[in-house]
Scaffold this motif. Structure first.
Motif, short mmCIF file in Angstrom:
data_model
loop_
_atom_site.label_atom_id
_atom_site.label_comp_id
_atom_site.label_asym_id
_atom_site.label_seq_id
_atom_site.Cartn_x
_atom_site.Cartn_y
_atom_site.Cartn_z
N ILE A 151 32.18 76.51 38.90
CA ILE A 151 32.68 77.39 39.96
C ILE A 151 34.17 77.59 39.73
CG2 ILE A 151 33.20 77.57 42.43
CD1 ILE A 151 30.33 78.11 41.90
N ALA A 152 34.60 78.85 39.75
CA ALA A 152 36.02 79.17 39.62
C ALA A 152 36.61 79.28 41.02
CB ALA A 152 36.20 80.48 38.87
N VAL A 153 37.66 78.49 41.26
CA VAL A 153 38.37 78.53 42.55
C VAL A 153 39.72 79.17 42.30
CG1 VAL A 153 39.20 77.19 44.51
CG2 VAL A 153 37.18 76.42 43.23
N PHE B 152 49.81 89.06 41.57
CA PHE B 152 49.81 88.47 40.22
C PHE B 152 50.53 87.12 40.16
CE2 PHE B 152 50.18 93.19 39.75
CZ PHE B 152 48.84 93.43 39.47
N SER B 153 50.32 86.30 41.16
CA SER B 153 50.94 84.96 41.20
C SER B 153 49.86 83.88 41.18
CB SER B 153 51.78 84.81 42.48
OG SER B 153 50.95 84.94 43.63
N ASP B 154 48.80 84.12 40.42
CA ASP B 154 47.56 83.38 40.55
C ASP B 154 47.53 82.03 39.84
OD1 ASP B 154 47.28 86.24 40.93
OD2 ASP B 154 45.14 85.90 41.13
N VAL B 155 46.65 81.19 40.38
CA VAL B 155 46.23 79.94 39.75
C VAL B 155 44.70 79.93 39.83
CG1 VAL B 155 46.11 77.43 39.98
CG2 VAL B 155 48.30 78.61 40.27
N VAL B 156 44.04 79.52 38.73
CA VAL B 156 42.57 79.41 38.75
C VAL B 156 42.18 78.04 38.24
CG1 VAL B 156 42.39 80.46 36.44
CG2 VAL B 156 40.38 80.42 37.97
N ILE B 157 41.19 77.43 38.92
CA ILE B 157 40.70 76.09 38.58
C ILE B 157 39.18 76.15 38.52
CG2 ILE B 157 40.54 73.69 39.35
CD1 ILE B 157 43.22 74.16 40.86
N TRP B 158 38.60 75.63 37.42
CA TRP B 158 37.15 75.55 37.29
C TRP B 158 36.69 74.12 37.55
CZ3 TRP B 158 35.80 78.38 32.03
CH2 TRP B 158 36.21 79.71 32.12
N VAL B 159 35.59 74.01 38.31
CA VAL B 159 34.98 72.71 38.58
C VAL B 159 33.52 72.77 38.12
CG1 VAL B 159 34.41 70.99 40.34
CG2 VAL B 159 36.49 72.37 40.56
#
Length: 505
Positions: free
Chosen positions: A188-190, A203-210
C-alpha cells in the motif's frame, strides 16, 4: 589512528549554520584550505620530485578524500533510517556511486536481501529507499495498518518536521504502462503533502510503501530543487494538476524518476524524469491510470511545432535558441546547434496530440557543458582534414553490397560484390549520432577510431608464432599444489618462446 568522524544530525546542522555566517569567515576558511593544500603539495614534492607522479598522488588523495566524505554523508543520512528500521543496522554498507548531486549505496544482508539508497549530496538528506526484504509477502496489508506503519516511519525519519506533513491518499501502488517499477511488491502506498497555513504545498510530496508483512519497503521525498522544477513544468503544462500525488520516486544513474497520480482533471498519471538534484526535466509522459490505452491522434506538424516551441521556450528559456527543428519527422524533433554547428546526440522531441496537449517530451541526458566545446576558429582547414582522410582511405571487397534497398514494391534488395573505399561516412551523413568507426579531431587534425575501425587494419593484423600443445593422456585431470609445479606443467605442455608465466592472486 582515527578511522572515522561522525556528528549527530543536530551538531552537523549547527556546524553548517555556523559555517554559513559571514563572508569574511568563509574567506578565511578558503585561505586556510588553500594554505593546507599548498603545504601538502610542497611536502609531496619534497618526497617525490617527479611532476607526473606528484599529479597522480594529488588526484588519488583527492579521490580518497571525496570517497571518505561521501561515505560520511551516507552514514549520517542513514541514522534516521536505521532508527526507524533497527533491522537495517546489521546490514553491510556498500557504496555504489557518487555524482554531483547524489550518493548511492546498497545496504546488504545477503543475496536477495538488500536495500537501494540514494542521498542528496548537498543537503545530506535521504531521498530514496527501496528495500528487497526477501520475505516474499504475497498480499497487501490492511489500509489502516499501512497508514499506522507509515506514520510511525515518517516521525522517525523527519522528527519534529513530520508534523508539517499530512496524509492525503493511500491505496494500491500505481504501475506505469511505459516504464517499470524498480521494486514491484504487493504493498500500500501512503502519500503525504507538506502543509502551510492549512493548505497543501504543490509538489511537496512524501510517499511510503508498506508491504503485507507490515514493513516499510519504499520511501521517496521531493526535494526543494525538484519542487521548483515541478512548478516550472506546471507553468509550461497548464493541464498538470498542482494537487497531483507522488506515488513513486526512484533513481537512475544521473538523477531521479517520479510517478504522479491524479496528474490532470481526467485522472491520468504522469511519468517524469529529472537530472541531478532536479535541475532539468529529461522525460515527461502522460498515460491513462487504468483500462486500455487508446491510440493517440497526433497534431498536424505545423500546429505541433507551434505548440512545441511555446513549451520549449517556457522550459529552456534562453537555451531554447540553441535548438533547431530538424523537419524530418512527423513529431517535432530538435537538435542543438552551438556556434552554428550541430551537436550530435544532443536532441529532444515534443509529441503533441490533436487537442494541443503535450503527451510526451524527451531530452537527451547531456553530460557536457556546451561552453566547453572548442572554438571553430581552432579547427584545421577542411583541405587539411580531407588530406588526412585521403591518406587513410583503403580498398576492400564487400561480398554482398546493397545497391538498391527496394527496387520495386515487394521486391528484394539488389546486391552484388563491390570494390569499396573505406572508411564509410554513413553515420555522419545522417547527422544524428557520432560515427561508430572513426572521426577526425578538427583541432589536432588527427584521425581517431571509436568502436572498431571498419576493417581499416586488414593489412596491419598482428601475427604470432603458433602455439603447440604436448598432448598428455586424454581426459586425465592434473592437479598442481605449488607455483613451481604449475611452471613445470606449462613448460612441458606448451611450446612457445614468447609466453611468460605470471602469478596472479
Amino acid at each position: 589512528m582515527a578511522q572515522e568522524v561522525q556528528f549527530t544530525p543536530e551538531l552537523a546542522q549547527k556546524i553548517r549554520d555556523r559555517a554559513g555566517k559571514g563572508r569574511r569567515g568563509g574567506y578565511r576558511k578558503l585561505c586556510a584550505a588553500a594554505t593546507a593544500v599548498a603545504c601538502l603539495a610542497t611536502a609531496l614534492a619534497v618526497w617525490n620530485p617527479d611532476p607526473s607522479k606528484l599529479q597522480n598522488q594529488v588526484k588519488q588523495s583527492a579521490a580518497a578524500l571525496s570517497d571518505q566524505k561521501s561515505k560520511a554523508i551516507m552514514q549520517t543520512a542513514l541514522q534516521p533510517l536505521q532508527k526507524a528500521i533497527p533491522e537495517l543496522s546489521g546490514y553491510k554498507l556498500e557504496m555504489t556511486g557518487s555524482t554531483a548531486g547524489m550518493i548511492t549505496s546498497f545496504l546488504r544482508e545477503k543475496d536477495g536481501v538488500y536495500a537501494n539508497i540514494a542521498v542528496n549530496k548537498q543537503t545530506g538528506q535521504l531521498e530514496v529507499f527501496k528495500w528487497s526484504t526477501g520475505d516474499g509477502a504475497q498480499k497487501q496489508p490492511p489500509a489502516h495498518v499501512a497508514k499506522e506503519k507509515a506514520e510511525q516511519f515518517l516521525q522517525a525519519m523527519l522528527g519534529e518536521r513530520s508534523a508539517q506533513y499530512k496524509q492525503v491518499a493511500a491505496g494500491e501502488i500505481a504501475r506505469p504502462r511505459s516504464g517499470y517499477l524498480d521494486l514491484d511488491v504487493p504493498a500500500i502506498a501512503v502519500m503525504y503533502k507538506q502543509m502551510k497555513n492549512g493548505e497543501a504545498v504543490p509538489f511537496s510530496d512524501v510517499v511510503i510503501w508498506v508491504d503485507g508483512a507490515g514493513k516499510v519497503v519504499s520511501y521517496g521525498k521531493v526535494n526543494a530543487a525538484e519542487q521548483a522544477t515541478f512548478t516550472r513544468l506546471k507553468e509550461a503544462l497548464p493541464e498538470l494538476n498542482p494537487d497531483a500525488v507522488l506515488s513513486n520516486k526512484g533513481f537512475h544513474s544521473s538523477g531521479y524518476s517520479f510517478l504522479l497520480t491524479n496528474a490532470d482533471k481526467e485522472g491520468n498519471q504522469a511519468l517524469i524524469s529529472m537530472t541531478g538534484q532536479g535541475d532539468a526535466v529529461t522525460d515527461y509522459a502522460v498515460e491513462s491510470a487504468g483500462g486500455r490505452e487508446e491510440p493517440v491522434a497526433w497534431a498536424p506538424k505545423t500546429a505541433a511545432v507551434e505548440k512545441a516551441d511555446q513549451f520549449l521556450q517556457s522550459m529552456l528559456g534562453k537555451e531554447r535558441n540553441q535548438y533547431r527543428e530538424t523537419g524530418n519527422a512527423a513529431i517535432p524533433t530538435y537538435m542543438r546547434y552551438y556556434n552554428d554547428i550541430p551537436v550530435l546526440e544532443d536532441n529532444l522531441y515534443v509529441a503533441v496530440d490533436r487537442s494541443g496537449r503535450i503527451r510526451q517530451y524527451s531530452r537527451s541526458d547531456v553530460a557536457h557543458d556546451p561552453a566547453l566545446l572548442p572554438d571553430p576558429s581552432s579547427a584545421v582547414s577542411r583541405q587539411s582534414a580531407e588530406g588526412v582522410l585521403a591518406k587513410n582511405m583503403k580498398l576492400r571487397y564487400i561480398e554482398q553490397a546493397v545497391i538498391k534497398r527496394y527496387p520495386q514494391a515487394g521486391g528484394k534488395p539488389e546486391v552484388r560484390p563491390m570494390l569499396d573505399y573505406t572508411p564509410t561516412v554513413a553515420h555522419l551523413q545522417i547527422g544524428v549520432s557520432r560515427s561508430l568507426y572513426w572521426y577526425i579531431d578538427a583541432v589536432t587534425g588527427k584521425i581517431h577510431y571509436g568502436t572498431g575501425n571498419n576493417g581499416m587494419d586488414y593489412d596491419r593484423r598482428g601475427t604470432h608464432e603458433p602455439i603447440t600443445l604436448n598432448a598428455g593422456k586424454a581426459n586425465q585431470p592434473v592437479m598442481v599444489k605449488t607455483k613451481e609445479e604449475a611452471a613445470s606443467l606449462l613448460a612441458n605442455t606448451v611450446t612457445s618462446t614468447s609466453m611468460q608465466l605470471r602469478e596472479k592472486l
